[in-house]
Design a protein around this motif. Structure first.
Motif, PDB file in Angstrom:
ATOM      1  N   THR A   1       0.863  -3.362  10.926  1.00 47.65           N
ATOM      2  CA  THR A   1       0.811  -2.729  12.217  1.00 47.65           C
ATOM      3  C   THR A   1       2.219  -2.361  12.390  1.00 47.65           C
ATOM      4  OG1 THR A   1       0.912  -5.099  13.350  1.00 47.65           O
ATOM      5  CG2 THR A   1      -0.882  -4.053  13.392  1.00 47.65           C
ATOM      6  N   ARG A   2       3.160  -2.742  11.534  1.00 43.69           N
ATOM      7  CA  ARG A   2       4.712  -2.145  11.723  1.00 43.69           C
ATOM      8  C   ARG A   2       4.588  -0.489  11.376  1.00 43.69           C
ATOM      9  NH1 ARG A   2       8.825  -5.783  11.524  1.00 43.69           N
ATOM     10  NH2 ARG A   2       9.837  -3.963  12.087  1.00 43.69           N
ATOM     11  N   HIS A   3       3.476  -0.134  10.802  1.00 40.28           N
ATOM     12  CA  HIS A   3       3.369   1.412  10.416  1.00 40.28           C
ATOM     13  C   HIS A   3       3.216   2.175  11.705  1.00 40.28           C
ATOM     14  CE1 HIS A   3       4.762   0.701   6.315  1.00 40.28           C
ATOM     15  NE2 HIS A   3       4.076  -0.186   6.503  1.00 40.28           N
ATOM     16  N   ARG A   4       3.907   2.814  12.386  1.00 44.81           N
ATOM     17  CA  ARG A   4       3.631   3.053  13.888  1.00 44.81           C
ATOM     18  C   ARG A   4       2.917   4.383  13.940  1.00 44.81           C
ATOM     19  NH1 ARG A   4      10.097   2.824  14.732  1.00 44.81           N
ATOM     20  NH2 ARG A   4       9.917   2.918  12.540  1.00 44.81           N
ATOM     21  N   HIS A   5       2.540   4.834  12.838  1.00 45.72           N
ATOM     22  CA  HIS A   5       1.787   6.504  13.014  1.00 45.72           C
ATOM     23  C   HIS A   5       0.356   6.082  12.464  1.00 45.72           C
ATOM     24  CE1 HIS A   5       5.350   8.556  13.282  1.00 45.72           C
ATOM     25  NE2 HIS A   5       5.846   7.930  12.555  1.00 45.72           N
TER      26      HIS A   5
ATOM     27  N   ALA B   1       8.506  -4.569  -4.221  1.00 49.45           N
ATOM     28  CA  ALA B   1       9.225  -5.570  -3.045  1.00 49.45           C
ATOM     29  C   ALA B   1       8.032  -6.061  -2.005  1.00 49.45           C
ATOM     30  CB  ALA B   1      10.367  -4.684  -2.590  1.00 49.45           C
ATOM     31  N   ALA B   2       7.184  -5.144  -1.943  1.00 42.25           N
ATOM     32  CA  ALA B   2       6.204  -5.531  -1.010  1.00 42.25           C
ATOM     33  C   ALA B   2       5.382  -7.163  -1.068  1.00 42.25           C
ATOM     34  CB  ALA B   2       5.215  -4.379  -0.532  1.00 42.25           C
ATOM     35  N   ASP B   3       4.947  -7.559   0.082  1.00 42.56           N
ATOM     36  CA  ASP B   3       4.165  -8.701  -0.155  1.00 42.56           C
ATOM     37  C   ASP B   3       2.878  -8.521  -1.088  1.00 42.56           C
ATOM     38  OD1 ASP B   3       2.950 -11.364   1.494  1.00 42.56           O
ATOM     39  OD2 ASP B   3       1.499  -9.658   1.157  1.00 42.56           O
TER      40      ASP B   3
ATOM     41  N   ARG C   1       0.806   7.905   3.278  1.00 43.36           N
ATOM     42  CA  ARG C   1       1.960   8.195   2.256  1.00 43.36           C
ATOM     43  C   ARG C   1       2.857   7.276   2.656  1.00 43.36           C
ATOM     44  NH1 ARG C   1       2.312  12.057  -1.677  1.00 43.36           N
ATOM     45  NH2 ARG C   1       4.553  11.809  -1.148  1.00 43.36           N
ATOM     46  N   GLU C   2       3.204   7.310   3.966  1.00 43.81           N
ATOM     47  CA  GLU C   2       4.556   6.049   4.367  1.00 43.81           C
ATOM     48  C   GLU C   2       4.236   4.907   4.026  1.00 43.81           C
ATOM     49  OE1 GLU C   2       7.367   6.633   5.553  1.00 43.81           O
ATOM     50  OE2 GLU C   2       7.580   8.674   5.908  1.00 43.81           O
ATOM     51  N   VAL C   3       2.777   4.560   4.492  1.00 41.85           N
ATOM     52  CA  VAL C   3       2.550   3.311   4.044  1.00 41.85           C
ATOM     53  C   VAL C   3       2.377   2.769   2.503  1.00 41.85           C
ATOM     54  CG1 VAL C   3       0.599   1.429   4.314  1.00 41.85           C
ATOM     55  CG2 VAL C   3       0.835   2.961   6.260  1.00 41.85           C
TER      56      VAL C   3
ATOM     57  N   THR D   1       4.148   4.119   0.177  1.00 38.82           N
ATOM     58  CA  THR D   1       5.611   4.150  -0.117  1.00 38.82           C
ATOM     59  C   THR D   1       6.353   3.085  -0.131  1.00 38.82           C
ATOM     60  OG1 THR D   1       5.806   6.647   0.079  1.00 38.82           O
ATOM     61  CG2 THR D   1       7.811   5.422  -0.140  1.00 38.82           C
ATOM     62  N   LYS D   2       5.911   2.182   1.133  1.00 34.36           N
ATOM     63  CA  LYS D   2       6.693   0.958   1.315  1.00 34.36           C
ATOM     64  C   LYS D   2       5.738  -0.179   0.740  1.00 34.36           C
ATOM     65  CE  LYS D   2       9.398   2.820   5.013  1.00 34.36           C
ATOM     66  NZ  LYS D   2       8.743   4.150   5.254  1.00 34.36           N
ATOM     67  N   ARG D   3       4.473  -0.091   0.670  1.00 31.06           N
ATOM     68  CA  ARG D   3       3.621  -1.138   0.430  1.00 31.06           C
ATOM     69  C   ARG D   3       3.012  -1.276  -0.863  1.00 31.06           C
ATOM     70  NH1 ARG D   3       5.743  -4.668   4.407  1.00 31.06           N
ATOM     71  NH2 ARG D   3       5.495  -3.350   6.439  1.00 31.06           N
TER      72      ARG D   3
HETATM   73  C1  FAD Z   1       9.405  -5.405   1.276  1.00 35.74           C
HETATM   74  C2  FAD Z   1       9.454  -5.118   3.035  1.00 35.74           C
HETATM   75  C3  FAD Z   1      10.297  -6.063   3.670  1.00 35.74           C
HETATM   76  C4  FAD Z   1      10.385  -6.224   5.016  1.00 35.74           C
HETATM   77  N1  FAD Z   1      10.876  -7.114   5.598  1.00 35.74           N
HETATM   78  C5  FAD Z   1      10.914  -7.301   7.201  1.00 35.74           C
HETATM   79  C6  FAD Z   1      11.560  -8.151   7.840  1.00 35.74           C
HETATM   80  O1  FAD Z   1      12.140  -8.996   7.121  1.00 35.74           O
HETATM   81  N2  FAD Z   1      11.784  -7.949   9.128  1.00 35.74           N
HETATM   82  C7  FAD Z   1      11.130  -6.901   9.696  1.00 35.74           C
HETATM   83  O2  FAD Z   1      11.120  -7.052  10.958  1.00 35.74           O
HETATM   84  N3  FAD Z   1      10.502  -5.902   9.166  1.00 35.74           N
HETATM   85  C8  FAD Z   1      10.408  -6.210   7.790  1.00 35.74           C
HETATM   86  N4  FAD Z   1       9.638  -5.068   7.122  1.00 35.74           N
HETATM   87  C9  FAD Z   1       9.244  -4.117   7.875  1.00 35.74           C
HETATM   88  C10 FAD Z   1      10.114  -2.714   7.967  1.00 35.74           C
HETATM   89  O3  FAD Z   1      11.364  -2.930   8.541  1.00 35.74           O
HETATM   90  C11 FAD Z   1       9.337  -1.638   8.590  1.00 35.74           C
HETATM   91  O4  FAD Z   1       8.994  -1.718  10.043  1.00 35.74           O
HETATM   92  C12 FAD Z   1       8.137  -0.987   8.022  1.00 35.74           C
HETATM   93  O5  FAD Z   1       8.277  -1.033   6.547  1.00 35.74           O
HETATM   94  C13 FAD Z   1       7.440   0.105   8.467  1.00 35.74           C
HETATM   95  O6  FAD Z   1       8.359   0.999   7.976  1.00 35.74           O
HETATM   96  P1  FAD Z   1       8.930   2.554   8.707  1.00 35.74           P
HETATM   97  O7  FAD Z   1       9.475   1.936  10.138  1.00 35.74           O
HETATM   98  O8  FAD Z   1       9.813   3.220   7.891  1.00 35.74           O
HETATM   99  O9  FAD Z   1       7.545   3.266   8.923  1.00 35.74           O
HETATM  100  P2  FAD Z   1       6.664   4.063  10.042  1.00 35.74           P
HETATM  101  O10 FAD Z   1       6.534   2.986  11.226  1.00 35.74           O
HETATM  102  O11 FAD Z   1       5.260   3.850   9.031  1.00 35.74           O
HETATM  103  O12 FAD Z   1       7.250   5.286  10.202  1.00 35.74           O
HETATM  104  C14 FAD Z   1       7.185   6.213   9.032  1.00 35.74           C
HETATM  105  C15 FAD Z   1       8.401   7.010   9.241  1.00 35.74           C
HETATM  106  O13 FAD Z   1       8.440   7.674  10.323  1.00 35.74           O
HETATM  107  C16 FAD Z   1       9.676   7.979  11.032  1.00 35.74           C
HETATM  108  N5  FAD Z   1       9.829   6.964  12.236  1.00 35.74           N
HETATM  109  C17 FAD Z   1       8.830   6.160  12.905  1.00 35.74           C
HETATM  110  N6  FAD Z   1       9.260   5.717  14.109  1.00 35.74           N
HETATM  111  C18 FAD Z   1      10.571   6.361  14.160  1.00 35.74           C
HETATM  112  C19 FAD Z   1      11.436   6.166  15.098  1.00 35.74           C
HETATM  113  N7  FAD Z   1      11.322   5.441  16.413  1.00 35.74           N
HETATM  114  N8  FAD Z   1      12.624   6.740  15.209  1.00 35.74           N
HETATM  115  C20 FAD Z   1      12.916   7.550  14.138  1.00 35.74           C
HETATM  116  N9  FAD Z   1      11.943   7.510  12.999  1.00 35.74           N
HETATM  117  C21 FAD Z   1      10.959   7.096  13.271  1.00 35.74           C
HETATM  118  C22 FAD Z   1      10.421   6.890   9.812  1.00 35.74           C
HETATM  119  O14 FAD Z   1      11.083   8.052   9.249  1.00 35.74           O
HETATM  120  C23 FAD Z   1       9.797   6.162   9.289  1.00 35.74           C
HETATM  121  O15 FAD Z   1      10.222   5.947   7.924  1.00 35.74           O
HETATM  122  C24 FAD Z   1       9.771  -5.281   5.722  1.00 35.74           C
HETATM  123  C25 FAD Z   1       8.954  -3.933   4.981  1.00 35.74           C
HETATM  124  C26 FAD Z   1       9.007  -3.984   3.598  1.00 35.74           C
HETATM  125  C27 FAD Z   1       8.212  -3.102   2.939  1.00 35.74           C
END
Ligand code: FAD
Length: 236
Positions: free
Chosen positions: A92-96, A193-195, A183-185, A187-189
């Motif tokens: 749910t951290r992936h805002r899109h 390094a991901a869980d 694709r964003e999901v 790339t990070k997951r």
């Molecule tokens: C290995 C790993 C470890 C992590 N550890 C932690 C942790 O310890 N604590 C923690 O809190 N989180 C942690 N996270 C979560 C991480 O910080 C991100 O919240 C999560 O990966 C979503 O990524 P994102 O915000 O880049 O992407 P998304 O929300 O998927 O957004 C995609 C892209 O859209 C753009 N975007 C979206 N919203 C905005 C905005 N408001 N302003 C500008 N650009 C925006 C950015 O380019 C972003 O990369 C971890 C993630 C990973 C993969």
């Protein structure tokens, strides 16, 4: 974990032809829409450049130039079950992405098995987790029942009792994202390094997404999560 693709973009070629006067049977659904949207930018209907003449080549060029907005037109929806609450918190951290998540207030949480993290599978620690999970569910039941018996409505009894549940509690959800968001999901997951559990989910998602939109995900390697090469090099 179960991951099923339950909906995805269908491209209406008749309507597109009506709107633009252009038709190509080569347009597939999700990828075809992205290509058509990209071509509409320059009204570039003729496929003069051999490198970008087919959809794979066209979208390879789009990805290369990070012209990702054209990938936002197509979407895919998944029904995901038996993943942990920890995974839910990460996804749910992936805002899109758009979510409809099973409610712990409305849906009873007893009689569910623990989601075992990949690193624990086959180890004695699995039994420990199963035991801890059963104990947590037992406490959940006791608190839920005693609150209900004292007159607390069912929903409020469940919402309080869920405080006893663990991160290993399974959850189901419907999740929709456009192809850029997926694709964003990935790339990070789908990354070393991901869980480990969310990496497994990412792999399942990638299998479905490549089947639905091969051009939009052509640069991901199913056999190699991102960062795998670095891990291999460091281990060598
Ligand atoms: C290995 C790993 C470890 C992590 N550890 C932690 C942790 O310890 N604590 C923690 O809190 N989180 C942690 N996270 C979560 C991480 O910080 C991100 O919240 C999560 O990966 C979503 O990524 P994102 O915000 O880049 O992407 P998304 O929300 O998927 O957004 C995609 C892209 O859209 C753009 N975007 C979206 N919203 C905005 C905005 N408001 N302003 C500008 N650009 C925006 C950015 O380019 C972003 O990369 C971890 C993630 C990973 C993969």
């Amino acid at each position: 974990m179960q991951v099923n693709l339950i909906a995805y973009t269908k491209f209406n070629k008749d309507a597109f032809e009506y709107a633009t006067g252009f038709r190509s049977e080569a347009f597939s659904d999700a990828d075809g829409l992205a290509e058509a949207a990209g071509r509409a930018c320059y009204q570039a209907w003729e496929r003069k450049n051999p490198a970008t003449a087919d959809t794979m080549g066209y979208l390879a060029n789009i990805i290369d130039h990070q012209h990702f907005s054209v990938l936002e037109h197509s979407s895919a929806t998944f029904y995901i079950t038996d993943v942990s609450r920890s995974l839910l918190a990460e996804l749910t951290r992936h805002r899109h992405l758009s979510f409809s998540v099973e409610s712990q207030r409305y849906v009873d949480q007893a009689d569910r098995e623990a989601v075992i993290p990949p690193a624990l599978r086959g180890l004695a620690a699995t039994s420990l987790l199963v035991f801890a999970h059963q104990e947590a569910v037992h406490n959940y039941r006791m608190v839920r029942d005693s609150l209900e018996e004292s007159g607390v409505p069912r929903k409020q009894a469940r919402e309080a009792a869920r405080a006893f549940l663990l991160n290993s509690q399974p959850v189901s959800m419907v999740v929709t994202g456009n192809m850029r968001a997926w694709r964003e999901v990935l790339t990070k997951r789908y990354h070393m390094a991901a869980d480990a559990e969310i990496r497994e989910l990412a792999r399942e998602l990638l299998i479905w997404l490549r089947a639905t939109a091969p051009g939009s995900f052509q640069d991901f390697d199913l056999d190699n999560p991102i960062g795998n090469e670095e891990v291999r090099r460091a281990a060598a």
